[in-house]
Design a protein around this motif. Structure first.
Motif, short mmCIF file in Angstrom:
data_model
loop_
_atom_site.label_atom_id
_atom_site.label_comp_id
_atom_site.label_asym_id
_atom_site.label_seq_id
_atom_site.Cartn_x
_atom_site.Cartn_y
_atom_site.Cartn_z
N LYS A 166 -8.13 -21.48 -1.00
CA LYS A 166 -8.69 -22.88 -2.22
C LYS A 166 -10.39 -21.39 -2.72
O LYS A 166 -10.18 -22.33 -3.89
CB LYS A 166 -9.20 -23.26 -0.76
N ALA A 167 -10.10 -20.44 -2.10
CA ALA A 167 -11.43 -19.93 -2.67
C ALA A 167 -11.24 -19.55 -3.64
O ALA A 167 -10.19 -18.94 -4.22
CB ALA A 167 -12.06 -18.97 -1.19
N ASP A 168 -12.49 -19.19 -5.08
CA ASP A 168 -11.70 -18.71 -5.91
C ASP A 168 -12.25 -17.37 -5.93
O ASP A 168 -11.40 -16.22 -6.86
CB ASP A 168 -13.52 -19.15 -7.22
N VAL A 169 -12.91 -16.36 -5.16
CA VAL A 169 -12.95 -14.72 -5.30
C VAL A 169 -12.59 -14.76 -3.03
O VAL A 169 -13.71 -15.80 -2.83
CB VAL A 169 -13.94 -14.37 -5.59
N VAL A 170 -12.04 -13.59 -2.54
CA VAL A 170 -12.00 -13.52 -1.84
C VAL A 170 -12.56 -11.98 -1.32
O VAL A 170 -11.71 -11.23 -2.63
CB VAL A 170 -10.69 -13.51 -1.39
N PHE A 171 -13.28 -11.66 -0.78
CA PHE A 171 -13.12 -9.85 -0.44
C PHE A 171 -13.55 -9.78 1.38
O PHE A 171 -13.38 -11.20 1.48
CB PHE A 171 -15.41 -10.27 -0.68
N ALA A 172 -12.62 -8.64 1.74
CA ALA A 172 -12.44 -8.45 2.91
C ALA A 172 -12.86 -7.15 2.79
O ALA A 172 -13.20 -6.10 2.06
CB ALA A 172 -11.36 -8.07 2.55
N THR A 173 -13.21 -6.98 3.92
CA THR A 173 -13.77 -4.92 4.17
C THR A 173 -13.61 -4.34 4.73
O THR A 173 -13.97 -3.06 5.16
CB THR A 173 -15.44 -5.80 5.23
N SER A 174 -11.80 -4.42 4.81
CA SER A 174 -11.04 -3.11 5.64
C SER A 174 -9.91 -3.62 4.09
O SER A 174 -9.63 -5.08 3.63
CB SER A 174 -10.85 -3.49 6.63
N ARG A 175 -9.34 -2.61 4.48
CA ARG A 175 -8.18 -2.28 3.10
C ARG A 175 -6.66 -2.96 4.10
O ARG A 175 -6.28 -4.44 3.39
CB ARG A 175 -7.64 -0.90 2.66
N PRO A 176 -6.53 -2.93 5.07
CA PRO A 176 -5.13 -3.97 5.98
C PRO A 176 -5.87 -5.24 5.83
O PRO A 176 -4.96 -6.87 5.21
CB PRO A 176 -5.01 -3.60 7.00
N ALA A 182 -4.56 -11.08 0.45
CA ALA A 182 -3.97 -11.08 -1.47
C ALA A 182 -3.21 -11.82 -1.63
O ALA A 182 -2.45 -12.56 -2.35
CB ALA A 182 -3.57 -9.72 -1.62
N THR A 183 -2.43 -11.82 -0.14
CA THR A 183 -0.83 -13.27 -0.33
C THR A 183 -1.24 -14.24 -0.85
O THR A 183 -0.13 -14.71 -1.87
CB THR A 183 -0.25 -12.48 0.78
N TYR A 184 -2.66 -14.69 -0.45
CA TYR A 184 -3.17 -15.62 -0.34
C TYR A 184 -3.42 -16.13 -1.97
O TYR A 184 -3.58 -17.11 -2.57
CB TYR A 184 -3.54 -16.73 0.69
N ASN A 185 -4.14 -15.42 -2.96
CA ASN A 185 -4.88 -15.31 -3.34
C ASN A 185 -5.53 -13.63 -4.02
O ASN A 185 -5.83 -12.79 -3.58
CB ASN A 185 -6.63 -15.61 -3.09
N LYS A 186 -4.82 -13.77 -5.50
CA LYS A 186 -4.42 -12.67 -6.42
C LYS A 186 -6.44 -12.03 -6.27
O LYS A 186 -6.50 -11.29 -6.73
CB LYS A 186 -3.86 -12.88 -7.77
#
Length: 392
Positions: A166-176, A182-186
């Motif tokens: 649903k989010a327009d942007v996803v930020f994640a704090t580690s590479r894993p 990224a599977t769910y949001n480009k």
């Protein structure tokens, strides 16, 4: 952070008054040039009505709600919404969605927030995303939430997948974490943690005093600060204490698990929670900063802030269970077994010097929360502009 046109940001996060974590630092940095309304936790788990601790927290939330929004820093308001504390109930989510939409509408008018971005650090808020009138929705992922034993593993995983979509942007704090989301949001991007460099670099200043409760401990001192939870390897700490009885091991932080197994070691010192402002003084007393994590799905995905805080303090670091530590070769040793961890501590003690401490700290100078938050906001602005362009 460079001066830029101000955004209005409303965020779902934990309670502001708790020990500062990444969400506090990110929103504090963003509030330098933007207006931020921080919504205290709307619940990540169902409360235990037989728990005195949970009842106290519920009482505190009622008091916080009655106080209304508080400007805790310039451009940063904190508000405690009153919602039904059942995050996995569909009926409760619908009621809470209506409550929050009305409440946020009133607060936006009072604070002069028209167009706003919605940032959330909590997967349990997925039901509210898209229904509050936001122009952009951002999910800021700091942990593998399904790895927390006190949360419903499967329900929270389902919620998080839906939130990523649903989010327009996803930020994640580690590479894993980035790889998984990224599977769910480009539009998933790495937002590695920052650090309050100036605060922790003060550990190198001769004028920074060492607190009395650690100053008298025999050297060398292996030091840790942070929450002592089930992801901390107490067996490893016991092993270090037994193998090196002449070393001191100082653990600074609240204990949320049973640590009684450590009581038989006179060289292990559980100093309890200490104010954030005092941590550089403790770091100044440390000879090595340790990250003794167990290895599991949760720790393999985390990027602990304390790693950068230790390095900003100039400390050599020895870690286990956190692959992100391998990104700092020469300053941080990743040791997967107790024997290797002990050997790495020996090596760190032998090879340290004032010059190496200065270099470690200097290497963290540009890893500030201000820079990291600015980078994230720039990405969010790009996505928002692209959406507006596509709609035109």
């Amino acid at each position: 952070m460079d001066k830029a046109p101000g955004e209005n940001i409303i965020c779902f996060a934990k309670d502001w008054s708790e020990d500062p974590t990444s969400c506090n630092h990110v929103m504090r940095a963003l509030s330098r040039n933007n207006r931020v309304l921080w919504l205290n936790s709307v619940g990540a788990r169902r409360p235990n009505f037989g728990s005195a601790r949970d009842l106290r927290k519920m009482g505190a939330k009622v008091i916080g709600f009655l106080k209304g929004p508080r400007e805790v820093e310039p451009n940063l308001w904190v508000y405690t919404p009153l919602v039904l504390p059942f995050p996995y109930s569909g009926a409760a989510a619908r009621v809470n969605g209506w409550i929050l939409k009305v409440t946020i509408g009133i607060l936006r008018r009072a604070l002069g927030m028209r167009d706003f971005q919605l940032w959330t650090f909590l997967p349990t808020t997925v039901g509210f995303v898209g229904g509050l009138g936001e122009s952009l929705a951002v999910y800021y992922c700091t942990d593998e939430w399904s790895g927390f034993s006190h949360l419903g593993r499967e329900p929270v995983a389902v919620m998080e997948q839906a939130l990523c979509a649903k989010a327009d942007v996803v930020f994640a704090t580690s590479r894993p974490l980035v790889e998984g989301k990224a599977t769910y949001n480009k539009e998933t991007h790495l937002a590695s943690h920052g650090v309050d460099h100036a605060h922790f670099a003060s550990a190198l200043d001769e004028g920074t005093s060492i607190p009395k409760d650690i100053a008298a401990l025999p050297r060398p001192i292996l030091g840790f600060f942070g929450l002592i939870e089930n992801w901390i390897d107490l067996d490893l700490i016991a092993y270090l204490a037994e193998e090196r009885p002449d070393w001191s091991i100082a653990l600074i932080g609240k204990s949320a698990v049973d640590t009684s197994r450590l009581n038989r070691f006179p060289n292990i010192h559980l100093l309890g929670r200490r104010p954030y402002r005092d941590l550089p003084g403790y770091a100044r007393a440390f000879d090595v900063g340790i990250c003794p994590f167990v290895s599991n799905e949760l720790t393999r995905n985390i990027n602990p802030i304390k790693l950068r805080e230790y390095l900003s303090s100039g400390l050599p670091v020895v870690a286990s269970g956190i692959p992100e530590a391998s990104n700092y070769p020469g300053s941080c040793r990743l040791a997967p077994t107790p024997v290797e961890f002990l050997a790495a501590c020996d090596e760190a003690l032998r090879g340290d010097s004032p010059e190496l401490r200065r270099r470690r700290s200097e290497a963290m100078r540009n890893e500030t929360w201000e820079r990291k938050a600015a980078e994230s906001l720039e990405i969010a602005a790009r996505v928002k502009a692209a959406r507006l362009g596509a709609a035109a």
